[in-house]
Design a protein around this motif. Structure first.
Motif, PDB file in Angstrom:
ATOM      1  N   PRO A  46      -0.632  -6.273 -98.335  1.00  0.00           N
ATOM      2  CA  PRO A  46       0.121  -6.021 -99.565  1.00  0.00           C
ATOM      3  C   PRO A  46      -0.318  -6.961-100.675  1.00  0.00           C
ATOM      4  O   PRO A  46      -0.784  -8.072-100.421  1.00  0.00           O
ATOM      5  N   GLN A  47      -0.173  -6.507-101.903  1.00  0.00           N
ATOM      6  CA  GLN A  47      -0.529  -7.318-103.057  1.00  0.00           C
ATOM      7  C   GLN A  47       0.675  -7.441-103.997  1.00  0.00           C
ATOM      8  O   GLN A  47       1.561  -6.589-104.011  1.00  0.00           O
ATOM      9  N   ALA A  48       0.684  -8.501-104.764  1.00  0.00           N
ATOM     10  CA  ALA A  48       1.743  -8.728-105.736  1.00  0.00           C
ATOM     11  C   ALA A  48       1.128  -9.360-106.977  1.00  0.00           C
ATOM     12  O   ALA A  48      -0.035  -9.790-106.970  1.00  0.00           O
ATOM     13  N   VAL A  49       1.897  -9.418-108.055  1.00  0.00           N
ATOM     14  CA  VAL A  49       1.455 -10.075-109.281  1.00  0.00           C
ATOM     15  C   VAL A  49       2.014 -11.487-109.310  1.00  0.00           C
ATOM     16  O   VAL A  49       3.213 -11.693-109.083  1.00  0.00           O
ATOM     17  N   ALA A  50       1.165 -12.456-109.573  1.00  0.00           N
ATOM     18  CA  ALA A  50       1.593 -13.844-109.753  1.00  0.00           C
ATOM     19  C   ALA A  50       1.630 -14.135-111.252  1.00  0.00           C
ATOM     20  O   ALA A  50       0.627 -13.964-111.942  1.00  0.00           O
ATOM     21  N   ALA A  51       2.794 -14.539-111.746  1.00  0.00           N
ATOM     22  CA  ALA A  51       2.978 -14.861-113.162  1.00  0.00           C
ATOM     23  C   ALA A  51       3.251 -16.358-113.283  1.00  0.00           C
ATOM     24  O   ALA A  51       4.233 -16.864-112.728  1.00  0.00           O
ATOM     25  N   THR A  52       2.384 -17.058-114.004  1.00  0.00           N
ATOM     26  CA  THR A  52       2.476 -18.513-114.087  1.00  0.00           C
ATOM     27  C   THR A  52       2.303 -18.982-115.524  1.00  0.00           C
ATOM     28  O   THR A  52       1.393 -18.528-116.226  1.00  0.00           O
ATOM     29  N   GLY A  53       3.183 -19.890-115.963  1.00  0.00           N
ATOM     30  CA  GLY A  53       3.013 -20.494-117.276  1.00  0.00           C
ATOM     31  C   GLY A  53       4.194 -20.300-118.207  1.00  0.00           C
ATOM     32  O   GLY A  53       5.259 -19.810-117.821  1.00  0.00           O
ATOM     33  N   VAL A  57       6.627 -15.057-127.110  1.00  0.00           N
ATOM     34  CA  VAL A  57       7.108 -13.795-127.663  1.00  0.00           C
ATOM     35  C   VAL A  57       6.178 -12.639-127.309  1.00  0.00           C
ATOM     36  O   VAL A  57       6.568 -11.479-127.415  1.00  0.00           O
ATOM     37  N   GLY A  58       4.973 -12.943-126.877  1.00  0.00           N
ATOM     38  CA  GLY A  58       4.030 -11.880-126.517  1.00  0.00           C
ATOM     39  C   GLY A  58       3.882 -11.643-125.033  1.00  0.00           C
ATOM     40  O   GLY A  58       3.068 -10.813-124.617  1.00  0.00           O
ATOM     41  N   THR A  59       4.664 -12.341-124.208  1.00  0.00           N
ATOM     42  CA  THR A  59       4.496 -12.238-122.753  1.00  0.00           C
ATOM     43  C   THR A  59       4.749 -10.835-122.232  1.00  0.00           C
ATOM     44  O   THR A  59       3.990 -10.327-121.398  1.00  0.00           O
ATOM     45  N   ALA A  60       5.811 -10.178-122.684  1.00  0.00           N
ATOM     46  CA  ALA A  60       6.127  -8.828-122.199  1.00  0.00           C
ATOM     47  C   ALA A  60       4.989  -7.863-122.503  1.00  0.00           C
ATOM     48  O   ALA A  60       4.568  -7.077-121.646  1.00  0.00           O
ATOM     49  N   GLU A  61       4.466  -7.930-123.715  1.00  0.00           N
ATOM     50  CA  GLU A  61       3.364  -7.054-124.111  1.00  0.00           C
ATOM     51  C   GLU A  61       2.113  -7.350-123.289  1.00  0.00           C
ATOM     52  O   GLU A  61       1.400  -6.429-122.862  1.00  0.00           O
ATOM     53  N   SER A  62       1.850  -8.628-123.048  1.00  0.00           N
ATOM     54  CA  SER A  62       0.682  -9.009-122.253  1.00  0.00           C
ATOM     55  C   SER A  62       0.806  -8.503-120.818  1.00  0.00           C
ATOM     56  O   SER A  62      -0.175  -8.066-120.217  1.00  0.00           O
ATOM     57  N   PHE A  63       2.015  -8.537-120.287  1.00  0.00           N
ATOM     58  CA  PHE A  63       2.240  -8.074-118.923  1.00  0.00           C
ATOM     59  C   PHE A  63       2.000  -6.571-118.803  1.00  0.00           C
ATOM     60  O   PHE A  63       1.345  -6.103-117.870  1.00  0.00           O
ATOM     61  N   VAL A  64       2.506  -5.801-119.762  1.00  0.00           N
ATOM     62  CA  VAL A  64       2.290  -4.352-119.748  1.00  0.00           C
ATOM     63  C   VAL A  64       0.806  -4.035-119.856  1.00  0.00           C
ATOM     64  O   VAL A  64       0.282  -3.165-119.147  1.00  0.00           O
ATOM     65  N   ALA A  65       0.101  -4.751-120.730  1.00  0.00           N
ATOM     66  CA  ALA A  65      -1.341  -4.538-120.876  1.00  0.00           C
ATOM     67  C   ALA A  65      -2.067  -4.885-119.576  1.00  0.00           C
ATOM     68  O   ALA A  65      -3.008  -4.187-119.174  1.00  0.00           O
ATOM     69  N   PHE A  66      -1.633  -5.939-118.917  1.00  0.00           N
ATOM     70  CA  PHE A  66      -2.230  -6.336-117.639  1.00  0.00           C
ATOM     71  C   PHE A  66      -2.058  -5.233-116.595  1.00  0.00           C
ATOM     72  O   PHE A  66      -3.004  -4.881-115.885  1.00  0.00           O
ATOM     73  N   LEU A  67      -0.866  -4.655-116.517  1.00  0.00           N
ATOM     74  CA  LEU A  67      -0.610  -3.592-115.536  1.00  0.00           C
ATOM     75  C   LEU A  67      -1.479  -2.366-115.803  1.00  0.00           C
ATOM     76  O   LEU A  67      -1.946  -1.712-114.861  1.00  0.00           O
ATOM     77  N   HIS A  68      -1.713  -2.056-117.067  1.00  0.00           N
ATOM     78  CA  HIS A  68      -2.528  -0.891-117.416  1.00  0.00           C
ATOM     79  C   HIS A  68      -3.979  -1.045-116.934  1.00  0.00           C
ATOM     80  O   HIS A  68      -4.679  -0.058-116.749  1.00  0.00           O
ATOM     81  N   GLU A  69      -4.406  -2.277-116.721  1.00  0.00           N
ATOM     82  CA  GLU A  69      -5.776  -2.533-116.283  1.00  0.00           C
ATOM     83  C   GLU A  69      -5.931  -2.487-114.768  1.00  0.00           C
ATOM     84  O   GLU A  69      -7.047  -2.515-114.260  1.00  0.00           O
ATOM     85  N   GLN A  70      -4.802  -2.400-114.041  1.00  0.00           N
ATOM     86  CA  GLN A  70      -4.861  -2.484-112.588  1.00  0.00           C
ATOM     87  C   GLN A  70      -5.054  -1.115-111.938  1.00  0.00           C
ATOM     88  O   GLN A  70      -4.612  -0.096-112.459  1.00  0.00           O
ATOM     89  N   LYS A  71      -5.701  -1.125-110.781  1.00  0.00           N
ATOM     90  CA  LYS A  71      -5.909   0.093-109.997  1.00  0.00           C
ATOM     91  C   LYS A  71      -4.782   0.292-108.983  1.00  0.00           C
ATOM     92  O   LYS A  71      -4.729   1.304-108.302  1.00  0.00           O
ATOM     93  N   PHE A  72      -3.890  -0.682-108.906  1.00  0.00           N
ATOM     94  CA  PHE A  72      -2.736  -0.681-108.000  1.00  0.00           C
ATOM     95  C   PHE A  72      -3.171  -0.681-106.539  1.00  0.00           C
ATOM     96  O   PHE A  72      -3.287  -1.740-105.967  1.00  0.00           O
ATOM     97  N   GLY A  73      -3.416   0.408-105.862  1.00  0.00           N
ATOM     98  CA  GLY A  73      -3.744   0.352-104.439  1.00  0.00           C
ATOM     99  C   GLY A  73      -2.544  -0.121-103.636  1.00  0.00           C
ATOM    100  O   GLY A  73      -1.550   0.579-103.517  1.00  0.00           O
TER     101      GLY A  73
END
Length: 228
Positions: A46-53, A57-73
């Motif tokens: 299994p895989q998960a997302v590690a969020a650190t730091g 104000v831009g974290t939510a947007e960055s997270f959504v953009a990050f998910l769009h780049e993933q192949k999931f699996g």
């Protein structure tokens, strides 16, 4: 517009100015980590997302953009959250995204062990301090395994005023208004967490951290049942 969005709209102007963290830190980053030993579970690990730091104000947007780049699996709806705090408004926005995507949150830090025979990732104790708590609230399931820690304190933003004696600047504090505190209480309630947590946080000095006990987290519904 949802009740949560109305809450955010009503406090945005104030929250953008109040950074509930003790000092400037590195902006939050995201990465996919493999949980378990690939030598044992192979491609089925299994895989998960590690969020650190630091949350901005831009974290939510960055997270959504990050998910769009993933192949999931084998990527699960789980985030390992490790943060010293950050911007209050950004943390609430991040929390709303986590809730919308039905993501569970574990306060933990991911550390990979790369060697010739292992690419295993370990979950180490994590910290979710200050404004991070508002992001944590967004998890559909919220876990704080021992000895990970969650801490609260009064929101504030350091600033400097003019010294009336003319000898440099005087350190001052800009605290949250009653409207801001009430907005956070409403946000907390919308996430299923007792607003009393916000009231309690405002009782602790901004330069200190009150680390919540498991009993406190359960009393205020910050963690979901059967989690520790």
């Amino acid at each position: 517009m949802t009740a949560s969005k109305l809450v955010l709209s009503s406090v945005a102007a104030c929250a953008m100015l109040l950074c509930a963290s003790l000092s400037a830190r590195a902006e939050m980053t995201f990465k996919v980590v493999t949980l378990g030993d690939p030598a044992k579970c192979g491609a089925k690990c299994p895989q998960a997302v590690a969020a650190t730091g630091d949350i901005t104000v831009g974290t939510a947007e960055s997270f959504v953009a990050f998910l769009h780049e993933q192949k999931f699996g084998n990527l699960r709806n789980v985030i390992l959250l490790h943060s010293p705090g950050g911007n209050v408004y950004g943390a609430m926005e991040f929390g709303l995204v986590l809730r919308k995507l039905k993501i569970g949150v574990i306060v933990a830090k991911a550390e990979s062990v790369d060697s010739a025979d292992s690419g295993e990732t370990y979950m180490l104790p994590g910290r979710c301090m200050s404004a991070c708590v508002y992001a944590f609230m967004g998890g559909v399931k919220r876990l704080v395994p021992d000895p990970s820690a969650v801490g609260i304190h009064r929101m504030s933003r350091p600033q400097y005023g003019r010294n009336p004696e003319g000898r440099g600047a005087v350190p001052l504090r800009n605290f949250a208004s009653d409207d801001m505190v009430n907005g956070l209480r409403a946000y907390s309630a919308s996430m299923g967490v007792s607003p009393d947590l916000i009231t309690t946080a405002e009782q602790y000095a901004p330069d200190s951290i009150h680390v919540l006990s498991h009993a406190e987290m359960m009393k205020w519904h910050l963690v979901t049942p059967n989690s520790k």
